[in-house]
Structures are given as structure tokens and as C-alpha cells.
Write a protein that holds these residues in place. Sequence first.
Motif, PDB file in Angstrom:
ATOM      1  N   LYS A  43     -12.634 -44.771   7.915  1.00  0.00           N
ATOM      2  CA  LYS A  43     -11.618 -43.756   7.687  1.00  0.00           C
ATOM      3  C   LYS A  43     -10.826 -43.520   8.968  1.00  0.00           C
ATOM      4  N   SER A  44      -9.648 -42.973   8.788  1.00  0.00           N
ATOM      5  CA  SER A  44      -8.764 -42.731   9.915  1.00  0.00           C
ATOM      6  C   SER A  44      -9.122 -41.426  10.613  1.00  0.00           C
ATOM      7  N   PHE A  45      -8.815 -41.353  11.896  1.00  0.00           N
ATOM      8  CA  PHE A  45      -9.011 -40.148  12.686  1.00  0.00           C
ATOM      9  C   PHE A  45      -7.666 -39.746  13.286  1.00  0.00           C
ATOM     10  N   GLY A  46      -7.434 -38.468  13.360  1.00  0.00           N
ATOM     11  CA  GLY A  46      -6.187 -37.988  13.933  1.00  0.00           C
ATOM     12  C   GLY A  46      -5.315 -37.368  12.852  1.00  0.00           C
ATOM     13  N   PRO A  47      -4.049 -37.087  13.134  1.00  0.00           N
ATOM     14  CA  PRO A  47      -3.389 -37.420  14.388  1.00  0.00           C
ATOM     15  C   PRO A  47      -3.791 -36.478  15.533  1.00  0.00           C
ATOM     16  N   TYR A  48      -3.812 -37.032  16.764  1.00  0.00           N
ATOM     17  CA  TYR A  48      -4.110 -36.274  17.971  1.00  0.00           C
ATOM     18  C   TYR A  48      -2.800 -35.990  18.694  1.00  0.00           C
ATOM     19  N   ARG A  49      -2.588 -34.722  19.006  1.00  0.00           N
ATOM     20  CA  ARG A  49      -1.292 -34.253  19.498  1.00  0.00           C
ATOM     21  C   ARG A  49      -1.177 -34.316  21.011  1.00  0.00           C
ATOM     22  N   ARG A  50       0.023 -34.585  21.439  1.00  0.00           N
ATOM     23  CA  ARG A  50       0.419 -34.436  22.846  1.00  0.00           C
ATOM     24  C   ARG A  50      -0.543 -35.104  23.815  1.00  0.00           C
ATOM     25  N   GLN A  51      -0.858 -36.370  23.577  1.00  0.00           N
ATOM     26  CA  GLN A  51      -1.672 -37.146  24.504  1.00  0.00           C
ATOM     27  C   GLN A  51      -0.747 -37.827  25.528  1.00  0.00           C
ATOM     28  N   GLN A  52      -1.324 -38.235  26.638  1.00  0.00           N
ATOM     29  CA  GLN A  52      -0.532 -38.896  27.674  1.00  0.00           C
ATOM     30  C   GLN A  52      -0.799 -40.395  27.660  1.00  0.00           C
ATOM     31  N   LEU A  53       0.270 -41.186  27.647  1.00  0.00           N
ATOM     32  CA  LEU A  53       0.167 -42.639  27.676  1.00  0.00           C
ATOM     33  C   LEU A  53       0.772 -43.141  28.989  1.00  0.00           C
ATOM     34  N   LYS A  54       0.004 -43.990  29.719  1.00  0.00           N
ATOM     35  CA  LYS A  54       0.462 -44.491  31.014  1.00  0.00           C
ATOM     36  C   LYS A  54       1.363 -45.706  30.831  1.00  0.00           C
ATOM     37  N   LYS A  55       2.507 -45.672  31.504  1.00  0.00           N
ATOM     38  CA  LYS A  55       3.416 -46.811  31.514  1.00  0.00           C
ATOM     39  C   LYS A  55       3.319 -47.510  32.863  1.00  0.00           C
ATOM     40  N   SER A  56       4.104 -48.569  32.982  1.00  0.00           N
ATOM     41  CA  SER A  56       4.161 -49.254  34.279  1.00  0.00           C
ATOM     42  C   SER A  56       4.797 -48.328  35.316  1.00  0.00           C
ATOM     43  N   GLY A  57       4.458 -48.547  36.563  1.00  0.00           N
ATOM     44  CA  GLY A  57       5.006 -47.733  37.642  1.00  0.00           C
ATOM     45  C   GLY A  57       4.440 -46.333  37.677  1.00  0.00           C
ATOM     46  N   HIS A  58       3.236 -46.180  37.143  1.00  0.00           N
ATOM     47  CA  HIS A  58       2.510 -44.905  37.171  1.00  0.00           C
ATOM     48  C   HIS A  58       3.240 -43.795  36.412  1.00  0.00           C
ATOM     49  N   GLN A  59       4.147 -44.168  35.525  1.00  0.00           N
ATOM     50  CA  GLN A  59       4.814 -43.169  34.705  1.00  0.00           C
ATOM     51  C   GLN A  59       3.965 -42.861  33.468  1.00  0.00           C
ATOM     52  N   THR A  60       4.168 -41.678  32.892  1.00  0.00           N
ATOM     53  CA  THR A  60       3.471 -41.304  31.653  1.00  0.00           C
ATOM     54  C   THR A  60       4.484 -40.745  30.662  1.00  0.00           C
ATOM     55  N   ILE A  61       4.157 -40.897  29.389  1.00  0.00           N
ATOM     56  CA  ILE A  61       4.950 -40.290  28.334  1.00  0.00           C
ATOM     57  C   ILE A  61       4.001 -39.544  27.402  1.00  0.00           C
ATOM     58  N   THR A  62       4.555 -38.627  26.639  1.00  0.00           N
ATOM     59  CA  THR A  62       3.766 -37.851  25.684  1.00  0.00           C
ATOM     60  C   THR A  62       3.851 -38.506  24.311  1.00  0.00           C
ATOM     61  N   VAL A  63       2.700 -38.697  23.689  1.00  0.00           N
ATOM     62  CA  VAL A  63       2.658 -39.349  22.384  1.00  0.00           C
ATOM     63  C   VAL A  63       1.724 -38.586  21.448  1.00  0.00           C
ATOM     64  N   ASP A  64       1.934 -38.791  20.157  1.00  0.00           N
ATOM     65  CA  ASP A  64       0.942 -38.453  19.129  1.00  0.00           C
ATOM     66  C   ASP A  64       0.362 -39.769  18.647  1.00  0.00           C
ATOM     67  N   PHE A  65      -0.950 -39.793  18.367  1.00  0.00           N
ATOM     68  CA  PHE A  65      -1.499 -41.050  17.859  1.00  0.00           C
ATOM     69  C   PHE A  65      -2.630 -40.781  16.873  1.00  0.00           C
ATOM     70  N   SER A  66      -2.920 -41.804  16.081  1.00  0.00           N
ATOM     71  CA  SER A  66      -4.047 -41.779  15.154  1.00  0.00           C
ATOM     72  C   SER A  66      -4.776 -43.108  15.258  1.00  0.00           C
ATOM     73  N   ILE A  67      -6.019 -43.126  14.790  1.00  0.00           N
ATOM     74  CA  ILE A  67      -6.850 -44.327  14.836  1.00  0.00           C
ATOM     75  C   ILE A  67      -7.224 -44.700  13.398  1.00  0.00           C
ATOM     76  N   THR A  68      -6.978 -45.955  13.025  1.00  0.00           N
ATOM     77  CA  THR A  68      -7.220 -46.421  11.667  1.00  0.00           C
ATOM     78  C   THR A  68      -7.999 -47.727  11.701  1.00  0.00           C
ATOM     79  N   PRO A  69      -9.061 -47.863  10.879  1.00  0.00           N
ATOM     80  CA  PRO A  69      -9.772 -49.152  10.836  1.00  0.00           C
ATOM     81  C   PRO A  69      -8.894 -50.235  10.217  1.00  0.00           C
ATOM     82  N   LEU A  70      -8.865 -51.389  10.869  1.00  0.00           N
ATOM     83  CA  LEU A  70      -8.087 -52.521  10.369  1.00  0.00           C
ATOM     84  C   LEU A  70      -8.971 -53.487   9.594  1.00  0.00           C
ATOM     85  N   ASP A  71     -10.146 -53.777  10.142  1.00  0.00           N
ATOM     86  CA  ASP A  71     -11.157 -54.560   9.442  1.00  0.00           C
ATOM     87  C   ASP A  71     -12.515 -54.115   9.986  1.00  0.00           C
TER      88      ASP A  71
END
Length: 562
Positions: free
Chosen positions: A85-113
Motif C-alpha cells: 500500500k502507498s504511504f503519504g503524501p508527506y508535506r513540505r519535505q526538503q529535497l537536495k539539489k546539486s550545488g547544495h541547494q534545496t527545494i520544498t516538495v510533497d511526496f508519497s511512496i508507492t509499491p511498484l513490484d
Amino acid sequence: MSNHVRDNPASPYLSGEQLLNRLQDGAIGIDREAKITFINPAAWQVLGQSTEQYLGKPVADIFTAQPQSPTLNSALIQQCLEQKKSFGPYRRQQLKKSGHQTITVDFSITPLDSTTAVIIFHDVSHLERYDISLNQLPNFDPLTGLLNRDAIQQNLTELHLQHKASGKPYTVLLLDLDRFKLINDSYGHSAGDLLLQHIANQLKQLLGEREYIGRWGGEEFLCILPEVDFETGLKIAEQIRKGIANFSLSTGQREIFTTTSIGVANYSQDGKHVADILRVADAALYEAKRAGRDRISSSREKHGSFLSIATQLENALRENRIIPAYQPLIDLQTGEQVADEALARIISPDGEPLPAEQFIDAAVHLQLVHRIDYEVARQAILRCSNSVLQGESPHPHFVNISAELLRHPQLIQGILDTALQECKACGDRLGNEKPLVIEITEQALLHNLGEARKILAPFLDFGLRLAIDDFGVGYSSLNYLSDLPVSFLKIDGQLIRRVTTEPRVRAIVKGIQGIASDLDLITVGEFVEDQPTVEALREIGINWGQGYYFGKPRILHERFDI
């Protein structure tokens, strides 16, 4: 072979990873150890580095968990895979980009297989410019990345207020993927989930950024088209229908094809309120599926359609044109009328009655049957008290209570309040037993006997009696005969019609009568249509009869109101 599935030996295998590559949302695959296995192009563009730099690394290196959010570790991923089963969505998480930058994202986790889960994320950094709080952030469906039902309905409510103020139109499209259950059953839920993800992505591409798209539930999607008139809405719906019909999902050596049915509703052509617009869209969708699927339906298709009946029903409820028709119940031994049943009818604007079989399906589908039950029950109570106050002897009045009404305690209380008020007016004229009989089908009780017993308790405590309707049809159970204080057992008419010609059916009815006699229940044979049936039921020992042989439902000229 179903038209959803066609053999295609020449087609290449299209894996779940390849399908995710087509998503506009970021997708990152992770194994049971929470290490990255693939990154789709949308995620790669956000991260700003080549895929090779991330493969095999812990996904926690990219996502920084916020307070009250789970850590993206192997324990969480294994839980996701094992529970499927899927988990989330999780709000306002931080995702690291190149150059030590971060952006704010929402994400969920879903089984693929069985070994891989996928993180689907949305960049929501732009919302921070508007100082949108966590509670104002739209809620996303974790599988498709679309707005979930609550969020899309909230958007519709807000947009409706704007368009009501401006006088501009808008159009709503309610989509349902045809025979989706067949795809799930044939290829598994993972294939069905991937199909839903692709359809969601295709809707985004077809409709663009101005429109609101949400997952309404299961395989249904709701699209809101701001400032779009009825004709334009129909054209957009047809573009969507063709786009989905032309899509195929390749899996192994087969292609999965699907189509969609679409219900179209427009403000203000189809109503002045959000509830009206949604109800018309839902009724139109039902009509599209009933007419053969892979098509569009709207209020334009009036004559003889489900939507037309639904509109009549809504108008009748609004204009108080739902009234009872009373059918007699006869004592089979004496031939005297001993009770009657209140049956719902719609009175058309020109005064003609519409029998229940012509509108009850629409009422059930549109979840309006509880309002019909309430009005018929209320009218029956008022008619009963009126007759008693005029000096007539009280006799039982049967009224139907649906499972839908049982889920509306405020309406149940309204029925009880009316009964209490009228009983006080009648005083000791009623005798020891209250004349109202609550009639409920065995199917409604079987679904949730405990809950039904709890909700019926106020009726029974008040002194109303209980009848089980349609006994002997479907999955009969004796549990409620022992667990509920049943007074009447109405034997299904399909059995009664066969009792004179089929010995096995006669034996079944005789067995039912034997049980009822032991439990001191009054039995009622339904659908009695001729004298031989009367004689057979009398010989078996059935107490009462009901059917056209004794009289058709009759509408009284007077209407009773408080």
C-alpha cells in the motif's frame, strides 16, 4: 477476448520504470534497502545531476525528513512493500539539489513490484512565495499525483463562489475508466495502478495548467474547467475520450486498452449549486455507462434517460411531490384488510403518478433514497393519526426503511419526533401497540446486523414493530430472526409466484412458515395475483397476503402536513 486486451507479440516490453519515465512528476525508484535504483527524467531535471551519481546511494541522502515525518529508511520501504500500500503524501519535505541547494516538495511512496517502491514528488517551492500554510496546501492522491477528492471538491466550491459572483460559466467532467475491474483482475493491481498513473498524466497534458484535475475515487477522475461554457466543455470531453481510447499499456506480450465514460455538467445550465452540478455529472456518467460506455453524456440527452429521471426526482423532492400510495394487506383466513403498506410515488407537475420502479434506481445511485423514505414515513404517520382522530380503528401501516436511511440519524430522529407528536395527539385511541411497522430488507440487515440493531433501537424502544421484507431472496440468514425483535416476515414475491407450480418452492415456503410459527411471527405473502395462490398460501398457513389480486396501491387525494 475482451476489447480491453489484445495480443501483440511484436510490441516491446514496457516496464513500470519506463512508464514512470513518462510522468511529468518526479519519480525515484528505491529497493528494499532504501537505495536508489532509477530516476525518471522529471526528477533528473529537478536534481540537476546525472542519474549515475545517485544510483545505489541511500535515498535519505536526497530527502531531508522534517519534524513529524518518517525517515526514508529500509524499515519504511519494507513496510510499504510488505503491506502493498502507498504511504503519504508527506508535506513540505526538503529535497537536495546539486550545488547544495534545496527545494520544498510533497511526496508519497508507492509499491511498484515485490522488490521496488517508487517515490513520486511534486515541487511546491513556488507556493512559499504566497505564504501558503500547511493547512492550505492542496492534498494530493499519492498514486496519481492529482488532487484527492477532498481537495478537488474544495477547489470546486471556491471556484463556484467566484463564478457565481462573476456570472461566468464553468464545466465539470466526471470520468470513469470502463471495466477497470477486469484489468485489475486479469493483470494485477500493479498494472492497474500504472494505468491510473498514465491516465492522470495524460489528463494533465490534455487540459493544461488552468484546469483542476482530481482523483474522485477508484478509477474516477473529476476535471473542473473554469470559464468554459457547455458546448466547449463537450468538445474538451470528446478530446479526452478519444485520447484515452487511443492509448494502450504494453505489459509482457499483451497490450491493455481502456476507454472512458464521461458525464458533463455545466454551471449554471445544470444547476445553481455545487451539489446540483455534481449530481448532474454523476447521473450523466451513469447514463453514459448504461448506454454502452466509451461515450459522453450530459443533460442534453433528456428523453427517457437516467438523467431525465434523476432530474424529475430532484424536482419532486424539492417541490414536495413525493407521496405515498397505500396497498392493502389482507388476512388470508377472513379476507379482511388488516394493514396497508405505504409505497413511494412521484406526482408529475400535471398530476400523473410515477411508480417507484421508474425512479428507484436513480434514487439509489444518486443516494437520495433516504429522503424518499423519510417523506413517505412522515406522510404515513400523519395519515395514520388523522384516521384515528376521525374515529377509525388503528391498524398497522408498513413503511420501508432503507439501509441508506439508517445512515442518517437526524432523519430517523425526525421520524421519531413526528411519531411521538402524533401519538400524543391520538392519546389512548391507539391501544397497546403503535400502528407503524418499520419494514427493512434482509440484505440491508445482513451487511451490518450489529449496526442495524443499534440504529433500529430507538424505533423499537418507542414501540414500533419490525418487519423483514423480501425474505427468501438472495443470501437469507436466520441471525436477525434471533437477534432482532421481528414481528412480521414478508416472504419474497418471486417465491410466492411459484408456489402453485413448483413443489420445491412450496416446500421452502412451508418451511419458512414453520419457523415463523415457532417464533410467533406474522407471515405475509407478497405478489399475490390470483385465487390459486391465495388457496395455496392459506393451506400452507401463511397469515396475510399482499398483491394486485387484493388491490393496487392507491393514492389518497389529501396530503398530510404538520
